[in-house]
Write an enzyme that holds these catalytic residues in place. Structure first.
Site, short mmCIF file in Angstrom:
data_model
loop_
_atom_site.label_atom_id
_atom_site.label_comp_id
_atom_site.label_asym_id
_atom_site.label_seq_id
_atom_site.Cartn_x
_atom_site.Cartn_y
_atom_site.Cartn_z
N PHE A 139 -24.48 24.58 -15.30
CA PHE A 139 -25.58 25.44 -15.90
C PHE A 139 -25.56 25.38 -17.54
O PHE A 139 -24.45 25.64 -17.86
CB PHE A 139 -25.08 26.96 -15.31
CG PHE A 139 -26.11 27.74 -15.61
CD1 PHE A 139 -27.29 27.82 -14.82
CD2 PHE A 139 -26.01 28.69 -16.58
CE1 PHE A 139 -28.44 28.63 -15.27
CE2 PHE A 139 -27.17 29.64 -16.90
CZ PHE A 139 -28.18 29.41 -16.02
N ASP A 224 -20.79 22.59 -24.16
CA ASP A 224 -21.19 23.76 -23.94
C ASP A 224 -20.00 24.71 -23.70
O ASP A 224 -19.58 24.80 -22.49
CB ASP A 224 -22.03 23.80 -22.64
CG ASP A 224 -22.73 25.07 -22.20
OD1 ASP A 224 -22.32 26.07 -22.85
OD2 ASP A 224 -23.68 25.38 -21.75
N LYS A 253 -22.85 34.21 -25.26
CA LYS A 253 -22.04 35.15 -24.56
C LYS A 253 -21.13 35.92 -25.45
O LYS A 253 -21.34 36.86 -26.36
CB LYS A 253 -21.44 34.40 -23.50
CG LYS A 253 -22.19 34.04 -22.48
CD LYS A 253 -21.52 33.54 -21.13
CE LYS A 253 -22.44 33.39 -20.00
NZ LYS A 253 -23.03 34.56 -19.17
C1 LIG Z 1 -22.08 27.28 -19.43
C2 LIG Z 1 -23.37 28.05 -19.77
N1 LIG Z 1 -24.38 27.54 -20.73
C3 LIG Z 1 -25.62 28.27 -20.94
C4 LIG Z 1 -25.84 29.36 -20.50
C5 LIG Z 1 -27.17 30.18 -20.69
O1 LIG Z 1 -27.04 31.44 -21.39
P1 LIG Z 1 -28.03 32.40 -21.63
O2 LIG Z 1 -27.85 33.01 -20.34
O3 LIG Z 1 -27.32 33.38 -22.99
O4 LIG Z 1 -29.21 31.65 -21.90
C6 LIG Z 1 -25.09 30.08 -19.61
C7 LIG Z 1 -25.04 31.65 -18.85
O5 LIG Z 1 -24.44 31.92 -18.08
C8 LIG Z 1 -23.36 29.39 -19.31
O6 LIG Z 1 -22.47 29.94 -18.55
#
Ligand SMILES: Cc1ncc(COP(=O)(O)O)c(C=O)c1O
Length: 397
Positions: A139, A224, A253
């Site tokens: 994700f 990420d 986050k």
């Molecule tokens: C690993 C990872 N990348 C990207 C995101 C996307 O972040 P946002 O919800 O702030 O756009 C998330 C959100 O859960 C995540 O867990």
């Protein structure tokens, strides 16, 4: 205009459904206040928050120093365009460069995880290559670029066509990386632990192999750390246990301690790819969000949270693992996935909420725990007791 809001006569759910789009379903709980690891709903019911805004409120709710820094910054200067600098953004950028361990690192600030990954994707295009490799199940966000990286068909399919030339490979499979990452690959993006997919850990050596493959092919290695960064796994960044150095780190986050803030940190030659006008966003590096982040980092530095997160996570996993109904309890630091028997994750989650504990089911089988770092051993033991009681009710009842 100017009419004061009347006390609502309709339920929270009715008001939600008649005014908010249904992207999140209809929440059954409406929260009004938080302190530390606890939150209260509109009816005054107290919950122990084991999810922390999904791995976001690192120092808990209403931390006195974070709240004071936000209030002070709001009084002094709440927003300024990126035509101007301000002390909070400079302090934060310098800290992130230092945390990256490489003085060549340069930070791009944005407002969310999706935006941080969008920035990484755009950056990778400036290598002159277009192909991207990402992991199945991963994700990376829901905006069109980030969604193209996300490896979950249910989220992607309704919005096709997405950005082309993105291939997804099985997570943790080094041979698949060898097959798909080549001299035409602009970037490989990997989560150190797949959080949304259910706290999935890759086999040891996976990130190291990814680094080697990227070195050989010239692809950028983008890690990420949006869910696994800022100390959650016991290190500042979720990849550090493998001793690798990425070309790009994405954060969001927990970075803003509860305020919207994201960052794309590019290191080495990739730090020079963006030039004036390449990218931008109005709120990126907002003074209030940066002020909150600076306090969050200071507090984590001053305390022993990084090592404590590992210890507390191990305690939680040890207490939860033997409970009847639990098939496995995995994770690193304070990012934990509890695998339960019989597709009961949602039922257990709902019963825990009734009992006053907030967690989240990432699927039918997995419950995710990602509490604030201030959680105490006593609170962990209390939660494990409640979890055991709920499991007894679900599986023996
Ligand atoms: C690993 C990872 N990348 C990207 C995101 C996307 O972040 P946002 O919800 O702030 O756009 C998330 C959100 O859960 C995540 O867990």
């Amino acid at each position: 205009m100017g009419k004061s809001l009347k006390k609502p006569t309709r339920s929270q759910a009715e008001r939600w459904n008649s005014s908010i789009q249904s992207t999140y379903g209809t929440p059954s709980i409406s929260l009004v206040r938080g302190k530390g690891i606890e939150v209260w709903d509109v009816d005054g019911k107290k919950y122990l928050d084991l999810l922390g805004g999904i791995a976001t409120n690192l120092l808990g709710h209403n931390h006195p120093k974070v709240s004071a820094a936000i209030a002070k910054q709001a009084r002094e200067l709440s927003h300024v365009s990126n035509f101007y600098s301000h002390p909070q953004v400079l302090d934060l950028a310098e800290r992130l460069v230092k945390m990256s361990g490489d003085s060549s690192a340069r930070v791009f600030f944005c407002n969310s995880g999706a935006e941080a990954n969008e920035a990484a994707l755009k950056l990778s295009r400036l290598t002159g290559r277009k192909r991207v490799v990402a992991a199945l199940g991963a994700f990376h966000g829901r905006t069109m670029g980030a969604l193209s990286l996300t490896g979950q068909p249910s989220k992607r399919d309704p919005f096709k066509p997405l950005i082309s030339k993105v291939v997804h490979v099985p997570y943790g499979d080094v041979r698949a990386l060898h097959r798909k990452v080549n001299g035409r690959t602009a970037m490989l993006i990997i989560e150190p632990i797949m959080g949304e997919a259910g706290v999935i850990l890759p086999p040891p050596g996976y990130l190291k192999a990814a680094r080697e493959i990227c070195d050989k092919t010239g692809a950028l290695l983008v890690i990420d750390c949006i869910q696994t960064g800022m100390g959650r796994t016991g290190n500042w960044f979720g990849f550090e246990h493998e001793g690798i150095a990425p070309d790009v780190i994405t954060l969001a986050k927990g970075l803003g301690g509860g305020l919207p803030l994201g960052a794309m940190i590019a290191i080495g030659p990739s730090a020079q790819l963006f030039t004036a006008g390449s990218h931008g966003t109005t709120f990126g590096g907002n003074p209030i969000a940066c002020a909150a982040a600076n306090v969050v980092i200071s507090e984590i530095e001053k305390s022993s949270y990084l090592s404590l997160n590992a210890t507390k996570g191990a305690l939680l996993r040890n207490l939860i693992s033997p409970i009847d109904g639990v098939i496995g309890c995995r994770g690193r630091g304070l990012l934990i996935g509890i695998q339960v028997r019989g597709g009961k994750a949602k039922e257990i989650t709902n019963k825990l909420a009734t009992a006053g504990y907030l967690v989240n089911a990432t699927s039918e089988d997995v419950i995710r725990i990602a509490p604030a770092f201030i959680i105490t051993e006593r609170q962990i033991i209390k939660f494990a007791g409640a979890f055991a009681e709920v499991c007894e009710e679900v599986y023996d009842g």
